[in-house]
Design an enzyme around this catalytic site. Structure first.
Site, PDB file in Angstrom:
ATOM      1  N   ASP A  82      16.115   1.717  22.397  1.00 43.23           N
ATOM      2  CA  ASP A  82      16.869   2.929  22.729  1.00 43.23           C
ATOM      3  C   ASP A  82      17.813   2.612  23.899  1.00 43.23           C
ATOM      4  O   ASP A  82      17.356   2.122  24.938  1.00 43.23           O
ATOM      5  CB  ASP A  82      15.847   4.019  23.118  1.00 43.23           C
ATOM      6  CG  ASP A  82      16.463   5.392  23.271  1.00 43.23           C
ATOM      7  OD1 ASP A  82      17.503   5.660  22.643  1.00 43.23           O
ATOM      8  OD2 ASP A  82      15.870   6.212  24.007  1.00 43.23           O
ATOM      9  N   HIS A  83      19.082   2.878  23.738  1.00 46.42           N
ATOM     10  CA  HIS A  83      20.077   2.651  24.808  1.00 46.42           C
ATOM     11  C   HIS A  83      20.056   1.229  25.383  1.00 46.42           C
ATOM     12  O   HIS A  83      19.920   1.053  26.596  1.00 46.42           O
ATOM     13  CB  HIS A  83      19.908   3.648  25.962  1.00 46.42           C
ATOM     14  CG  HIS A  83      20.228   5.058  25.573  1.00 46.42           C
ATOM     15  ND1 HIS A  83      21.514   5.512  25.380  1.00 46.42           N
ATOM     16  CD2 HIS A  83      19.424   6.110  25.306  1.00 46.42           C
ATOM     17  CE1 HIS A  83      21.486   6.789  25.020  1.00 46.42           C
ATOM     18  NE2 HIS A  83      20.228   7.181  24.959  1.00 46.42           N
ATOM     19  N   GLU A 134      26.976   4.020  20.025  1.00 43.54           N
ATOM     20  CA  GLU A 134      27.195   5.358  20.603  1.00 43.54           C
ATOM     21  C   GLU A 134      28.642   5.511  21.033  1.00 43.54           C
ATOM     22  O   GLU A 134      29.237   4.620  21.622  1.00 43.54           O
ATOM     23  CB  GLU A 134      26.271   5.605  21.807  1.00 43.54           C
ATOM     24  CG  GLU A 134      26.604   6.935  22.492  1.00 43.54           C
ATOM     25  CD  GLU A 134      25.498   7.486  23.390  1.00 43.54           C
ATOM     26  OE1 GLU A 134      24.335   7.090  23.218  1.00 43.54           O
ATOM     27  OE2 GLU A 134      25.810   8.327  24.249  1.00 43.54           O
ATOM     28  N   GLY A 181      16.583  15.358  28.455  1.00 40.19           N
ATOM     29  CA  GLY A 181      15.800  16.231  29.339  1.00 40.19           C
ATOM     30  C   GLY A 181      15.850  17.676  28.867  1.00 40.19           C
ATOM     31  O   GLY A 181      16.510  17.991  27.873  1.00 40.19           O
ATOM     32  N   SER A 211      14.857  17.209  22.637  1.00 40.35           N
ATOM     33  CA  SER A 211      13.883  18.118  23.253  1.00 40.35           C
ATOM     34  C   SER A 211      14.530  19.438  23.645  1.00 40.35           C
ATOM     35  O   SER A 211      15.604  19.436  24.259  1.00 40.35           O
ATOM     36  CB  SER A 211      13.286  17.483  24.518  1.00 40.35           C
ATOM     37  OG  SER A 211      12.510  16.372  24.175  1.00 40.35           O
ATOM     38  N   ASN A 230      16.206  11.904  18.248  1.00 42.95           N
ATOM     39  CA  ASN A 230      15.434  11.313  19.345  1.00 42.95           C
ATOM     40  C   ASN A 230      14.721  12.396  20.142  1.00 42.95           C
ATOM     41  O   ASN A 230      15.351  13.361  20.582  1.00 42.95           O
ATOM     42  CB  ASN A 230      16.370  10.577  20.299  1.00 42.95           C
ATOM     43  CG  ASN A 230      16.979   9.332  19.686  1.00 42.95           C
ATOM     44  OD1 ASN A 230      16.801   9.055  18.511  1.00 42.95           O
ATOM     45  ND2 ASN A 230      17.694   8.585  20.491  1.00 42.95           N
ATOM     46  N   ASP A 232      11.908  12.714  23.397  1.00 44.50           N
ATOM     47  CA  ASP A 232      11.087  12.092  24.438  1.00 44.50           C
ATOM     48  C   ASP A 232      10.467  13.160  25.339  1.00 44.50           C
ATOM     49  O   ASP A 232       9.245  13.333  25.398  1.00 44.50           O
ATOM     50  CB  ASP A 232      11.956  11.116  25.247  1.00 44.50           C
ATOM     51  CG  ASP A 232      11.159  10.318  26.261  1.00 44.50           C
ATOM     52  OD1 ASP A 232       9.916  10.382  26.222  1.00 44.50           O
ATOM     53  OD2 ASP A 232      11.762   9.626  27.104  1.00 44.50           O
ATOM     54  N   THR A 233      11.323  13.916  26.035  1.00 42.25           N
ATOM     55  CA  THR A 233      10.847  14.837  27.076  1.00 42.25           C
ATOM     56  C   THR A 233       9.753  15.792  26.588  1.00 42.25           C
ATOM     57  O   THR A 233       8.738  15.978  27.263  1.00 42.25           O
ATOM     58  CB  THR A 233      12.043  15.653  27.618  1.00 42.25           C
ATOM     59  OG1 THR A 233      13.023  14.732  28.099  1.00 42.25           O
ATOM     60  CG2 THR A 233      11.631  16.572  28.739  1.00 42.25           C
TER      61      THR A 233
END
Ligand code: 13P
Length: 284
Positions: A82-83, A134, A181, A211, A230, A232-233
């Site tokens: 990722d990134h 990206e 976030g 998220s 994607n 995550d948070t």
């Protein structure tokens, strides 16, 4: 199963109108939570490691944990960077066995981003590894930035078409108002921009910052070509909330398994919800 290249599962999702969840991993419990969820929902899944994860756990541990999980799993599992920030790191991940990599050159001028991404695609594709590129910067529309700055940050559809064509990437992260976030309020997404990108670009779109995006927005994004999402948070939040509850209820608890175990269980349930929302349940 060994890792599958992410483009195989993402391309199929794009064709059939659903999205594959790409969930961030940092440790054993998180890998287990995601794989247990994917198994329970019979869903293809992407485990992804960020810079932070690689720094925290080390690339070898990430690959070993993910590989152990994938080999025991009966659903297709990809391991994705990722990134990725630079050429050397992306190459290291390919060498250690990742089946998919992201090179994020979005902060570079377009020409540079195209050239570096294309160089990575040539090498990755030669060894069967998928590549995500990206274009555009991930800023939220509700963020405190000027309209002109926002215009410059969100993905320009024409540039996206050129970027896809000239790099040969398998799927593309674009900026249309999501950000990493939690959001301050309800996120405002630029669906017209996404629609225009869809008209000009014929590869799957990746939505970062999944998220906190309301379910109806997620469904709409999938209709408009998003096939990898994607998250995550929200998963971290589920994990830590459950672990914290144990620590608050039993401050004398000193067995990490009794704290991390409930975190893992809570995360698994959140991943299952996301998989169902994305429409990838039953697609393994
Ligand atoms: P969130 O942390 O907002 O879910 O974003 C995750 C992400 O996009 C990872 O690349």
């Amino acid at each position: 199963m060994s890792f599958v290249p992410a483009h195989e599962i993402v391309q199929r999702a794009y064709r059939d109108g659903y999205a594959v969840g790409a969930f961030n991993v940092n440790n054993m419990e998180i890998v287990q939570a995601i794989i247990e969820a994917a198994e329970a929902e019979r869903a293809p899944v992407i485990l992804q490691a960020s810079q932070g994860a690689i720094k925290y756990a080390g690339i070898r541990y990430i690959v070993a944990l993910a590989r152990t999980a994938a080999e025991a799993a009966s659903v297709p599992v990809a391991l994705h960077l990722d990134h990725g920030t630079d050429f050397e790191q992306v190459m290291a991940c390919i060498r250690y066995g990742f089946s998919s990599v992201m090179y994020d050159g979005s902060h570079h001028p377009l020409e540079e981003n195209i050239a570096e991404t294309a160089r990575i695609v040539e090498i990755a594709h030669a060894v069967g590894v998928s590549v995500e590129g990206e274009i555009g910067r991930l800023v939220g529309i509700e963020d405190d930035i000027a309209v002109s700055e926002l215009e410059a940050a969100l993905t320009d559809p024409e540039q996206a078409a050129r970027f896809a064509r000239e790099t040969g990437i398998d799927f593309m992260a674009v900026a249309f108002g999501t950000r990493h976030g939690f959001y301050k309020g309800e996120p405002r997404l630029d669906f017209d921009r996404l629609r225009r990108i869809r008209e000009l670009v014929s590869i799957p779109i990746v939505m970062h910052g999944g998220s906190g995006v309301p379910d109806s927005h997620v469904r709409k994004a999938i209709e408009l070509g998003v096939a990898k999402i994607n998250i995550d948070t929200e998963l971290r939040h589920a994990f830590v909330t459950a672990a914290r509850q144990v620590m608050e209820a039993r401050p004398d608890e000193i067995d990490p398994r009794k704290i991390l175990g409930p975190g893992r269980d809570a995360m698994r349930e959140r991943v299952r919800e996301k998989i169902r929302l994305f429409g990838s349940a039953g697609k393994a």
